[in-house]
Scaffold this motif. Structure first.
Motif, mmCIF file in Angstrom:
data_model
loop_
_atom_site.group_PDB
_atom_site.id
_atom_site.type_symbol
_atom_site.label_atom_id
_atom_site.label_comp_id
_atom_site.label_asym_id
_atom_site.label_seq_id
_atom_site.Cartn_x
_atom_site.Cartn_y
_atom_site.Cartn_z
ATOM 1 N N HIS A 484 0.859 -1.191 0.000
ATOM 2 C CA HIS A 484 0.000 0.000 0.000
ATOM 3 C C HIS A 484 0.894 1.240 0.000
ATOM 4 N N SER A 485 0.800 2.020 -1.065
ATOM 5 C CA SER A 485 1.698 3.165 -1.214
ATOM 6 C C SER A 485 0.946 4.361 -1.787
ATOM 7 N N PHE A 486 1.642 5.527 -1.773
ATOM 8 C CA PHE A 486 1.084 6.716 -2.414
ATOM 9 C C PHE A 486 2.243 7.617 -2.819
ATOM 10 N N LEU A 487 2.171 8.149 -4.041
ATOM 11 C CA LEU A 487 3.225 9.001 -4.579
ATOM 12 C C LEU A 487 2.807 10.470 -4.521
ATOM 13 N N LEU A 488 3.616 11.274 -3.862
ATOM 14 C CA LEU A 488 3.422 12.722 -3.819
ATOM 15 C C LEU A 488 4.456 13.345 -4.748
ATOM 16 N N ASP A 489 4.004 13.964 -5.830
ATOM 17 C CA ASP A 489 4.909 14.561 -6.803
ATOM 18 C C ASP A 489 4.896 16.081 -6.666
ATOM 19 N N GLY A 490 6.075 16.694 -6.791
ATOM 20 C CA GLY A 490 6.211 18.124 -6.585
ATOM 21 C C GLY A 490 5.289 18.960 -7.451
ATOM 22 N N ASP A 491 5.241 18.686 -8.743
ATOM 23 C CA ASP A 491 4.390 19.473 -9.644
ATOM 24 C C ASP A 491 2.922 19.309 -9.300
ATOM 25 N N ASN A 492 2.504 18.075 -9.029
ATOM 26 C CA ASN A 492 1.090 17.821 -8.731
ATOM 27 C C ASN A 492 0.655 18.526 -7.451
ATOM 28 N N ILE A 493 1.510 18.518 -6.426
ATOM 29 C CA ILE A 493 1.167 19.154 -5.154
ATOM 30 C C ILE A 493 1.022 20.663 -5.320
ATOM 31 N N ARG A 494 1.842 21.255 -6.180
ATOM 32 C CA ARG A 494 1.770 22.706 -6.363
ATOM 33 C C ARG A 494 0.528 23.127 -7.148
#
Length: 628
Positions: A484-494
């Motif tokens: 069980h994982s989740f990816l936080l990407d810099g561009d998406n968060i901004r």
């Protein structure tokens, strides 16, 4: 003969001790005045005096006068420049009292050293050159002395011999200073006209200033009341420095009593846990005793087995100190590099060491006018008021109630240099009104339900290094393994959570702080969190690491040379940065601080994204296997 020596030593030990500082502007004569005090109190040995006379002649002192400043200006650099750089401490004694005097620097560049000297002083002797009057540094040092709690102020108007002992000039200077002192709430001060070089009104009255009817400087210092009972009269506080456990049968808590007193049988509270118990034994270097008071180093044995460690405070059960993780403080900035709001610094208060961030200042203070000036940061020697947040609740008291639990320093996490001194004013209302809600489903339960150990895989590197590509491949492999994982990407968060932040240093720091908090919450839920952000500063990456349990933060450095990343330029950002269309671009106009000891380092010039992703998964799975 032996009895006479014993009697002398006993009388000397019984004398009260006054700690004072000399401060003011450059070349006001601080070192000379201290040298004169040492000379007049007969604290200089004959060989020292002979050396002083020889040094004075070599340094070109005019006439037959001795250059008393040479007694204090010990550093070669100080002698060459004619200024005091370091804080020089000297001891001397008279028939009535013992003294420790700190000669603090007058140059604005060394204001930080002045704060160091003032932090332990009972009195401040503010020198003013009678020819120059009240200067900016006079005001700054007076403000700082008052700020750190010094209430005994002596205004020493020096070099009166150089203005013909002019009474009118002296009174004009005193009136000017009195107006300023009133503005910063200095309630009283003693003004003395003198000459450090000739000794007039230092230890002996000056016939040339017979219009002055007050005491000499030394007589005044001998008469200043030393409130030795103030700390003893306050509630009991013992910051724990060390848990003393030489064997399984003994467990004591060692430290110096900051205030109050303690006796066997007293009810005490361990703060911040709030656990109440009583004192079973009081141990000192002289053996076991029934009680001890402020200033004594003790080891306390408590009646119950309570959770207590270094940084905790053992206090009187009635009226313990406060606990909060957000507070308002006055901060004196002492570093060449300015404050970066939101950046993580170490905060040391008493025996506590925590991670802290400072918010943009509410204002700084103009030392000349006492006006509150709007500010976004703090520069060298600035005095400002700002909110300070700590990563966990700390034990404190307002500085005006006690420096031991009210004063702190800020330390740069990268250089380990002290960058600021602070005085706590009070806890913020929201820090005491908002409480942690206990929950029954713990982070361990969440992880157990998912059959995995939570991790934060922190990908860092230049724009275009391949962070997002590799992180995406890692998550696909973990998903295929049933994780069980989740990816936080810099561009998406901004695009969402951090859309309000710019790319300045402060904006980048807040960006990482928010992501760090989100990643921590996701790890609490038992997830494997992957974050792909440039995250250019080591301090912020270290701050996120410190918020997670040991071993849960995995730093992955995607190491790609700038030239290679710029050649790839998948988003065209480097071209815009080179053309000046993008400001604060990492690698071009903003720095990138590469990790020094990452858990994993990926060289994308030698390793494909697929191979890198496989190696990262193998590392994570290997760690899990080891834990199991």
């Amino acid at each position: 003969m032996g009895e006479d020596i014993d009697a002398y030593l006993a009388g000397h030990a019984a004398k009260t001790m006054l700690r004072f500082i000399t401060c003011g502007s450059v070349d006001d004569g601080k070192s000379t005045l201290i040298g004169r005090l040492l000379y007049d109190s007969k604290t200089i040995f004959e060989d020292q005096l002979a050396a002083l006379e020889a040094d004075s002649a070599r340094m070109g002192t005019q006439g037959a006068n001795i250059d008393f400043a040479l007694l204090v200006d010990g550093l070669a650099a100080e002698r060459e420049q004619g200024i005091t750089i370091d804080v020089a401490y000297r001891f001397f004694a008279t028939e009535k009292r013992k003294f420790i005097v700190a000669d603090t620097p007058g140059h604005e560049q060394y204001t930080r050293n002045m704060v160091t000297g003032a932090s332990t002083a009972d009195c401040a002797v503010i020198l003013i050159d009678a020819r120059k009057g009240v200067l900016t540094q006079t005001r700054r040092h007076s403000w700082l002395a008052h700020l750190v709690g010094i209430r005994e102020i002596v205004l020493a108007v020096n070099k009166m011999d150089l203005i013909g002992h002019d009474r009118a000039r002296f009174e004009a200077i005193v009136a000017d200073y009195a107006e300023f002192a009133k503005g910063i709430e200095i309630e009283r001060f003693a003004a003395i006209p003198l000459s450090g070089l000739t000794g007039e009104n230092v230890a002996t009255p000056s016939p040339a200033m017979d219009w002055y009817e007050g005491p000499t400087l030394l007589a005044h210092l001998e008469a200043i009341p030393v409130d030795t009972d103030r700390a003893a009269a306050r509630p009991f506080r013992l910051p724990v420095q060390w848990v003393n456990r030489p064997d399984l049968d003994f467990r004591g808590f060692s430290g110096m009593i900051a205030s109050g007193g303690v006796a066997v049988g007293d009810r005490v509270r361990v703060v911040p846990s709030g656990r109440n118990t009583s004192v079973a034994r009081v141990l000192t270097a002289d053996g076991e005793r029934g009680h001890a008071t402020a200033g004594e180093s003790v080891t306390l044995v408590l009646a119950d087995e309570v959770d207590c460690s270094r940084g905790d405070v053992i206090a009187a059960a009635e009226g313990p100190p406060q606990v909060a993780d957000q507070m308002l403080a006055t901060i004196v900035w002492m570093a060449d590099q300015p404050l970066v709001p939101g950046r993580g610094y170490w905060l040391k208060l008493g025996t506590q060491m925590v991670n802290a961030t400072v918010q943009p200042p509410r204002h700084t203070v103009d030392v000349n006018t006492q006006a509150e000036v709007a500010a976004t940061t703090l520069a060298l020697n600035d005095i400002g008021v700002a909110e300070v947040y700590t990563d966990r609740p700390i034990v404190f008291e307002p500085y005006e109630e006690g420096a031991d639990l009210g004063g702190f320093i800020l330390i740069d996490r990268a250089s380990n240099a002290t960058v600021a001194a602070g005085m706590v004013q009070h806890a913020l209302a929201r820090a005491t009104d908002v409480h942690w809600q206990s929950v029954d489903v713990t982070r361990e339960a969440h992880a157990q339900q998912k059959g995995q150990s939570p991790r934060v895989l922190w990908f860092t590197g230049l724009s275009g290094s391949g962070k997002s590509t590799i992180a995406n491949l890692v998550e696909k492999k973990l998903h295929a393994l049933g994780k069980h994982s989740f990816l936080l990407d810099g561009d998406n968060i901004r695009h969402g959570l951090n859309r309000d932040l710019d790319f300045s240093d402060a904006g980048r720091i807040e960006n990482i702080r928010r992501i760090g908090e989100v990643a921590r919450l996701m790890a609490d839920a038992g997830l494997i969190v992957l974050t792909a952000f440039i995250s250019p500063f080591r301090a912020e990456r270290a701050m996120v690491r410190s918020r997670l349990p040991e071993g849960e933060f995995v730093e992955i450095f995607v190491d790609t040379p700038l030239a290679t990343a710029e050649e790839r330029d998948p988003k065209g950002l480097y071209a815009k940065a080179r053309a000046g269309e993008i400001r604060d671009f990492t690698g071009i106009s903003s720095p990138y601080e590469a990790p020094e000891r990452p858990e994993i380092k990926i060289d994308t010039t030698r390793e494909t994204p697929e191979a890198a992703a496989e190696r990262i998964v193998e590392y994570v799975v290997g760690v899990w296997s080891h834990e199991l």
